[in-house]
Scaffold this active site. Structure first.
Site, PDB file in Angstrom:
ATOM      1  N   LYS A 114      -6.328  -1.186  28.957  1.00 17.46           N
ATOM      2  CA  LYS A 114      -5.912  -2.583  29.099  1.00 17.46           C
ATOM      3  C   LYS A 114      -7.067  -3.480  29.530  1.00 17.46           C
ATOM      4  O   LYS A 114      -7.117  -4.646  29.156  1.00 17.46           O
ATOM      5  CB  LYS A 114      -4.743  -2.718  30.078  1.00 17.46           C
ATOM      6  CG  LYS A 114      -3.491  -2.050  29.552  1.00 17.46           C
ATOM      7  CD  LYS A 114      -2.214  -2.717  29.984  1.00 17.46           C
ATOM      8  CE  LYS A 114      -1.081  -2.108  29.172  1.00 17.46           C
ATOM      9  NZ  LYS A 114       0.143  -2.819  29.146  1.00 17.46           N
ATOM     10  N   LYS A 206      -0.277   2.417  19.519  1.00 21.18           N
ATOM     11  CA  LYS A 206       1.080   2.322  20.036  1.00 21.18           C
ATOM     12  C   LYS A 206       1.676   0.940  19.745  1.00 21.18           C
ATOM     13  O   LYS A 206       1.005  -0.062  19.895  1.00 21.18           O
ATOM     14  CB  LYS A 206       1.024   2.547  21.551  1.00 21.18           C
ATOM     15  CG  LYS A 206       2.357   2.598  22.241  1.00 21.18           C
ATOM     16  CD  LYS A 206       2.173   2.829  23.744  1.00 21.18           C
ATOM     17  CE  LYS A 206       2.136   1.550  24.540  1.00 21.18           C
ATOM     18  NZ  LYS A 206       3.404   0.853  24.657  1.00 21.18           N
ATOM     19  N   LYS A 209       4.428  -4.441  23.611  1.00 20.75           N
ATOM     20  CA  LYS A 209       4.834  -5.831  23.801  1.00 20.75           C
ATOM     21  C   LYS A 209       3.644  -6.763  23.778  1.00 20.75           C
ATOM     22  O   LYS A 209       3.693  -7.860  23.277  1.00 20.75           O
ATOM     23  CB  LYS A 209       5.522  -5.997  25.170  1.00 20.75           C
ATOM     24  CG  LYS A 209       6.930  -5.493  25.219  1.00 20.75           C
ATOM     25  CD  LYS A 209       7.583  -5.945  26.514  1.00 20.75           C
ATOM     26  CE  LYS A 209       7.949  -4.766  27.380  1.00 20.75           C
ATOM     27  NZ  LYS A 209       6.973  -4.471  28.422  1.00 20.75           N
TER      28      LYS A 209
END
Ligand code: ATP
Ligand code: MG
Length: 344
Positions: A114, A206, A209
């Site tokens: 991230k 993946k 969101k």
């Protein structure tokens, strides 16, 4: 003292819910209600580890609560609430920040993914995220946590934090009259084959969101039937026919993803799906998958739409859930303060 069989899990209001959240988490929460006391949280404090517009944060919080209820979670027999209403999460997370080690946190692959090249510039909260997750679970002494593959490493860290707390404070835990293991070591719950839904544009990434890349990569739970069908028909695939056996899906990530989605949606194994569709091309398979996805998701989406239309009702449910969660959490924190040596 044996621990109550209790489940804790949560989803961040960090974007519109997608098929991965549904197949990997929400749908799996439902049957656990028969065997466990379940606490399903909308983890808004985790969401703000990256910037969230306040209006979006609220909208997504309603949406996740609605998704739990629409899927069949019973908010009266079990607990649904949003994390920030129970301040004890932040309090225990601080204590865990002082138990967890920098080295442990530095090894978290999700942080690395991230933060990427931007690691100097992300929030301190993003780095400390697993400490808050450990607090979420251990505040309720939850014994079981249903999570997808992407959260396994964080759950292991929660166990490490619980074990180190039990160890570091062992004399105080005993002096305060508690059993040796004050916190349980929470275990993953395996409900059926692991489902990892990948992006429809890149079978190695993946579905998520916050990093969808393009809207065509992600099936959102609130998508209408036509949109779902279009996204599946345009999904990246390859020119070969489907194999008859699983081994034939190796090195075909997009094909493996679409077959995996079909299997999860139909509650069949990948082998069963291939026994049916092996030898057929995507020209035949994609429309079948689209029909299946639309039929499974339509009921969920309709019910979610009905629920989010009445935010006041969702607020009542979240408040009642938070009140019941706080009762458990407050008791844990009184004990933890004694164990740590905080005067009260
Ligand atoms: P974000 O991009 O903000 O991290 P996310 O889509 O990864 O969002 P989370 O809130 O991190 O969602 O995770 C909620 C739950 O959904 C977790 O149990 C996680 O394991 C599961 N989950 C998330 N993405 C997938 C996926 N692609 N396939 C299966 N399960 C998933
Ligand atoms: Mg995630």
């Amino acid at each position: 003292m044996p621990f109550t069989d209790r489940v804790f899990s949560g989803i961040k209001p960090s974007g519109d819910l997608h098929l991965g959240n549904y197949l990997g988490a929400i749908r799996r929460f439902v049957p656990l209600q028969n065997d466990f006391e379940c606490i399903y949280c909308v983890v808004d404090m985790h969401a703000i580890t990256v910037w969230q517009d306040p209006a979006d944060l609220k909208r997504w919080t309603y949406e996740i609560a609605a998704a739990y209820i629409a899927a069949g979670v019973d908010p009266t027999a079990h607990i649904i609430f949003n994390q920030s209403q129970v301040a004890e999460h932040a309090e225990l997370a601080w204590i865990f920040n002082c138990v967890a080690r920098m080295g442990w946190m530095s090894r978290m692959t999700q942080f690395k993914d991230k933060a990427g090249k931007n690691s100097e510039n992300v929030s301190l909260g993003l780095f400390a995220y697993p400490s808050l997750m450990a607090a979420d679970i251990l505040l309720y002494k939850a014994t079981h946590v249903p999570v997808g593959d992407d959260q396994k490493q964080h759950l292991e860290l929660s166990r490490d934090i619980a074990a180190k707390f039990n160890h570091d404070f062992a004399p105080s835990i005993a002096a305060n009259g508690f059993e040796e293991a004050y916190f349980p070591l929470p275990e993953p719950v395996i409900t059926g084959p692991a489902t990892r839904v990948m992006s429809l544009r890149d079978g190695t990434k993946k579905m998520s969101k916050s990093e969808s890349g393009s809207d065509m990569a992600t099936i959102y739970l609130m998508d209408d039937a036509e949109t779902i069908a279009r996204k599946i028909k345009k999904a990246k695939s390859d020119a070969d026919a489907l194999p008859s056996e699983e081994k034939g899906l190796e090195n075909r990530p997009e094909a493996a993803n679409l077959v995996g989605i079909y299997a999860a949606l139909s509650d069949k194994s990948v082998a069963e799906v291939l026994a049916e569709y092996g030898g057929q091309g995507f020209g035949a398979f994609k429309p079948a998958l689209a029909d299946l996805a639309v039929s499974v998701l339509a009921t969920q989406a309709d019910e979610m739409r009905r629920l989010v239309a009445d935010p006041a009702q969702i607020e009542t449910i979240l408040r009642s859930g938070a009140d019941r969660a706080r009762e458990i959490a407050a008791k844990t924190m009184l004990e933890v303060r004694d164990i740590v040596g905080f005067i009260r």
